[in-house]
Design a protein around this motif. Structure first.
Motif, PDB file in Angstrom:
ATOM      1  N   GLN A   9     -15.012 112.533  22.889  1.00  0.00           N
ATOM      2  CA  GLN A   9     -15.235 113.865  22.342  1.00  0.00           C
ATOM      3  C   GLN A   9     -13.948 114.470  21.796  1.00  0.00           C
ATOM      4  OE1 GLN A   9     -18.056 117.134  23.765  1.00  0.00           O
ATOM      5  NE2 GLN A   9     -16.229 117.543  24.998  1.00  0.00           N
ATOM      6  N   ALA A  10     -12.871 114.336  22.536  1.00  0.00           N
ATOM      7  CA  ALA A  10     -11.584 114.859  22.084  1.00  0.00           C
ATOM      8  C   ALA A  10     -11.152 114.189  20.779  1.00  0.00           C
ATOM      9  CB  ALA A  10     -10.519 114.649  23.162  1.00  0.00           C
ATOM     10  N   ALA A  11     -11.352 112.871  20.692  1.00  0.00           N
ATOM     11  CA  ALA A  11     -10.968 112.129  19.491  1.00  0.00           C
ATOM     12  C   ALA A  11     -11.817 112.550  18.294  1.00  0.00           C
ATOM     13  CB  ALA A  11     -11.099 110.630  19.746  1.00  0.00           C
ATOM     14  N   LEU A  12     -13.124 112.706  18.491  1.00  0.00           N
ATOM     15  CA  LEU A  12     -14.012 113.071  17.387  1.00  0.00           C
ATOM     16  C   LEU A  12     -13.731 114.483  16.877  1.00  0.00           C
ATOM     17  CD1 LEU A  12     -17.438 111.579  18.578  1.00  0.00           C
ATOM     18  CD2 LEU A  12     -15.940 110.727  16.762  1.00  0.00           C
ATOM     19  N   ILE A  13     -13.471 115.413  17.786  1.00  0.00           N
ATOM     20  CA  ILE A  13     -13.176 116.787  17.368  1.00  0.00           C
ATOM     21  C   ILE A  13     -11.856 116.836  16.605  1.00  0.00           C
ATOM     22  CG2 ILE A  13     -12.532 119.081  18.227  1.00  0.00           C
ATOM     23  CD1 ILE A  13     -14.626 118.690  20.408  1.00  0.00           C
ATOM     24  N   SER A  14     -10.868 116.105  17.080  1.00  0.00           N
ATOM     25  CA  SER A  14      -9.575 116.065  16.387  1.00  0.00           C
ATOM     26  C   SER A  14      -9.737 115.465  14.996  1.00  0.00           C
ATOM     27  CB  SER A  14      -8.572 115.242  17.202  1.00  0.00           C
ATOM     28  OG  SER A  14      -8.374 115.807  18.483  1.00  0.00           O
ATOM     29  N   ALA A  29     -18.937 121.197   3.164  1.00  0.00           N
ATOM     30  CA  ALA A  29     -20.214 120.840   3.788  1.00  0.00           C
ATOM     31  C   ALA A  29     -20.457 121.596   5.085  1.00  0.00           C
ATOM     32  CB  ALA A  29     -20.251 119.338   4.052  1.00  0.00           C
ATOM     33  N   PHE A  30     -19.398 122.121   5.688  1.00  0.00           N
ATOM     34  CA  PHE A  30     -19.518 122.796   6.980  1.00  0.00           C
ATOM     35  C   PHE A  30     -19.363 124.306   6.882  1.00  0.00           C
ATOM     36  CE2 PHE A  30     -18.595 118.443   8.151  1.00  0.00           C
ATOM     37  CZ  PHE A  30     -19.416 118.238   9.246  1.00  0.00           C
ATOM     38  N   GLN A  31     -19.478 124.862   5.676  1.00  0.00           N
ATOM     39  CA  GLN A  31     -19.301 126.307   5.496  1.00  0.00           C
ATOM     40  C   GLN A  31     -20.628 127.056   5.500  1.00  0.00           C
ATOM     41  OE1 GLN A  31     -16.027 127.595   5.474  1.00  0.00           O
ATOM     42  NE2 GLN A  31     -15.928 125.458   6.120  1.00  0.00           N
ATOM     43  N   PHE A  32     -20.535 128.359   5.801  1.00  0.00           N
ATOM     44  CA  PHE A  32     -21.680 129.265   5.725  1.00  0.00           C
ATOM     45  C   PHE A  32     -21.532 130.128   4.473  1.00  0.00           C
ATOM     46  CE2 PHE A  32     -21.059 128.333  10.198  1.00  0.00           C
ATOM     47  CZ  PHE A  32     -22.348 128.127  10.679  1.00  0.00           C
ATOM     48  N   ASP A  33     -22.618 130.327   3.755  1.00  0.00           N
ATOM     49  CA  ASP A  33     -22.577 131.182   2.575  1.00  0.00           C
ATOM     50  C   ASP A  33     -22.207 132.610   2.989  1.00  0.00           C
ATOM     51  OD1 ASP A  33     -23.399 129.006   1.156  1.00  0.00           O
ATOM     52  OD2 ASP A  33     -25.501 129.633   1.004  1.00  0.00           O
ATOM     53  N   ALA A  34     -21.379 133.255   2.171  1.00  0.00           N
ATOM     54  CA  ALA A  34     -20.996 134.662   2.354  1.00  0.00           C
ATOM     55  C   ALA A  34     -20.084 134.890   3.558  1.00  0.00           C
ATOM     56  CB  ALA A  34     -22.232 135.556   2.470  1.00  0.00           C
ATOM     57  N   ILE A  35     -19.674 133.830   4.238  1.00  0.00           N
ATOM     58  CA  ILE A  35     -18.693 133.974   5.322  1.00  0.00           C
ATOM     59  C   ILE A  35     -17.405 133.307   4.861  1.00  0.00           C
ATOM     60  CG2 ILE A  35     -18.098 133.362   7.691  1.00  0.00           C
ATOM     61  CD1 ILE A  35     -20.985 133.527   8.438  1.00  0.00           C
ATOM     62  N   PRO A  36     -16.319 134.052   4.752  1.00  0.00           N
ATOM     63  CA  PRO A  36     -15.066 133.480   4.222  1.00  0.00           C
ATOM     64  C   PRO A  36     -14.519 132.363   5.100  1.00  0.00           C
ATOM     65  CG  PRO A  36     -14.679 135.655   5.160  1.00  0.00           C
ATOM     66  CD  PRO A  36     -16.158 135.469   5.128  1.00  0.00           C
ATOM     67  N   SER A  37     -13.781 131.456   4.491  1.00  0.00           N
ATOM     68  CA  SER A  37     -13.239 130.313   5.222  1.00  0.00           C
ATOM     69  C   SER A  37     -12.262 130.731   6.317  1.00  0.00           C
ATOM     70  CB  SER A  37     -12.531 129.357   4.251  1.00  0.00           C
ATOM     71  OG  SER A  37     -11.486 130.027   3.567  1.00  0.00           O
ATOM     72  N   THR A  38     -11.682 131.953   6.158  1.00  0.00           N
ATOM     73  CA  THR A  38     -10.757 132.426   7.212  1.00  0.00           C
ATOM     74  C   THR A  38     -11.455 132.541   8.544  1.00  0.00           C
ATOM     75  OG1 THR A  38     -10.502 134.118   5.548  1.00  0.00           O
ATOM     76  CG2 THR A  38      -8.760 133.884   7.039  1.00  0.00           C
ATOM     77  N   ALA A  39     -12.716 132.997   8.522  1.00  0.00           N
ATOM     78  CA  ALA A  39     -13.479 133.117   9.758  1.00  0.00           C
ATOM     79  C   ALA A  39     -13.697 131.745  10.381  1.00  0.00           C
ATOM     80  CB  ALA A  39     -14.819 133.795   9.480  1.00  0.00           C
ATOM     81  N   PHE A  40     -13.870 130.745   9.521  1.00  0.00           N
ATOM     82  CA  PHE A  40     -14.056 129.382  10.011  1.00  0.00           C
ATOM     83  C   PHE A  40     -12.785 128.868  10.676  1.00  0.00           C
ATOM     84  CE2 PHE A  40     -14.421 124.794   9.714  1.00  0.00           C
ATOM     85  CZ  PHE A  40     -15.749 124.567  10.035  1.00  0.00           C
ATOM     86  N   TRP A  41     -11.636 129.097  10.010  1.00  0.00           N
ATOM     87  CA  TRP A  41     -10.368 128.624  10.565  1.00  0.00           C
ATOM     88  C   TRP A  41      -9.983 129.368  11.839  1.00  0.00           C
ATOM     89  CZ3 TRP A  41      -8.467 124.161   9.571  1.00  0.00           C
ATOM     90  CH2 TRP A  41      -8.661 123.566   8.325  1.00  0.00           C
ATOM     91  N   ALA A  42     -10.587 130.535  12.060  1.00  0.00           N
ATOM     92  CA  ALA A  42     -10.296 131.284  13.282  1.00  0.00           C
ATOM     93  C   ALA A  42     -10.731 130.519  14.525  1.00  0.00           C
ATOM     94  CB  ALA A  42     -10.984 132.651  13.242  1.00  0.00           C
ATOM     95  N   PHE A  43     -11.620 129.549  14.334  1.00  0.00           N
ATOM     96  CA  PHE A  43     -12.080 128.758  15.467  1.00  0.00           C
ATOM     97  C   PHE A  43     -11.175 127.568  15.761  1.00  0.00           C
ATOM     98  CE2 PHE A  43     -16.029 131.035  14.941  1.00  0.00           C
ATOM     99  CZ  PHE A  43     -16.550 131.079  16.228  1.00  0.00           C
ATOM    100  N   PHE A  44     -10.159 127.363  14.929  1.00  0.00           N
ATOM    101  CA  PHE A  44      -9.325 126.171  15.092  1.00  0.00           C
ATOM    102  C   PHE A  44      -8.641 126.129  16.465  1.00  0.00           C
ATOM    103  CE2 PHE A  44      -5.085 124.214  14.789  1.00  0.00           C
ATOM    104  CZ  PHE A  44      -5.458 122.909  14.524  1.00  0.00           C
ATOM    105  N   ALA A  45      -7.898 127.185  16.811  1.00  0.00           N
ATOM    106  CA  ALA A  45      -7.165 127.194  18.077  1.00  0.00           C
ATOM    107  C   ALA A  45      -8.098 127.123  19.290  1.00  0.00           C
ATOM    108  CB  ALA A  45      -6.255 128.423  18.165  1.00  0.00           C
TER     109      ALA A  45
END
Length: 285
Positions: A9-14, A29-45
């Motif tokens: 799991q750790a390897a696949l997520i990385s 392919a993993f984005q939501f319409d009308a939600i900016p990519s910044t919100a997506f990158w907020a989940f990185f940490a």
């Protein structure tokens, strides 16, 4: 067994985050319409710390509290994705991926109590097997492939060519193998093919006389056939990931449970019958 599952799991997520950062098509392919990519990158940490890093720690240190923290992180991310999909009518791939991750971690947390023996009623087991087959095949071979193809903007009805013929023949053969295996599970095992609703008896007849996991081979073959029909690399990767997870995570846990329930009979069966490669010359168990 769980150690390998968490390390995988750790390897696949990385690898997933590396793919997001290095490939624009993969990221889109993993984005939501009308939600900016910044919100997506907020989940990185949070993703890297609470899931990838803790999964690595859990791989080397047995601790149920760590497992529950990882499960909670997946639950929160899954709820966010479901809500985002409802609000935007998009992002079905990331939402589906998070829900699969949630189910995966739920299975790891509660695998010891997840397996149960089925009823002994052949009629009831046949009905349950039919329902399981329709639901699992619809989800794994129709809905998930469609979501993947749609997310990568590659969905199109297959044209009548050699790939459709090859894929169609493979799909028919592997589907027949799956249905035949399910029949022997119900008739001789007094149960269903689903590991969470197991047989009462060890099944060594039919396809199980030649290979230990014909149902898994059937599912993998069907996935490969669908990838061939649509000539899709993402679907091929989807099938390969299924093989990896089944071989490294599901199989060891299931085999441990089978050994506990059937004892020496199952041990001897494993010695004579291969997991993946049919042994047609075998006589007896």
């Amino acid at each position: 067994m769980k150690e390998t599952a968490y390390l995988l799991q750790a390897a696949l997520i990385s690898a997933w985050w590396v793919g997001l950062a290095s490939n624009g098509v993969f990221f889109a392919a993993f984005q939501f319409d009308a939600i900016p990519s910044t919100a997506f990158w907020a989940f990185f940490a949070p993703d890297v710390i609470l899931i990838a890093a803790l999964s690595t720690v859990r791989a080397y240190k047995q601790n149920s509290a760590i497992e529950l923290v990882i499960l909670g992180a997946f639950a929160y991310a899954s709820l966010y994705c479901v809500n985002a999909t409802v609000l935007t009518a998009s992002g079905y791939l990331p939402t589906g991926l998070m829900l699969l991750g949630l189910a995966y971690n739920g299975f790891l947390c509660f695998s010891d109590s997840a397996f149960r023996v089925s009823s002994t009623s052949m009629t009831w087991n046949a009905i349950k097997t039919l329902i399981q087959t329709v639901c699992i095949w619809t989800m794994a071979l129709v809905i998930v492939p469609y979501v993947i193809l749609d997310a990568f903007d590659t969905f199109a009805l297959p044209s009548m060519d050699i790939w459709l013929i090859i894929g169609g023949l493979l799909f028919a053969c592997f589907s027949l193998l799956g249905l035949t295996s399910a029949f022997f599970m119900v008739r001789d095992g007094a149960g269903t093919p689903l590991p969470l609703d197991q047989t009462n008896h060890l099944v060594v007849s039919g396809p199980y006389h030649y290979v230990r996991n014909p149902m898994a081979i059937s599912g993998i073959g069907q996935g490969l056939a669908v990838a061939i029909i649509f000539q899709s690399v993402p679907l091929l990767i989807y099938t390969a990931l299924g093989v990896l997870i089944w071989q490294l995570v599901v199989r060891p846990i299931e085999e441990r449970d089978m050994t506990r329930r059937f004892g020496e009979s199952y041990v001897q069966y494993c010695r004579h019958v291969s997991c993946w490669i049919p042994t047609f010359g075998r006589r007896g168990t």
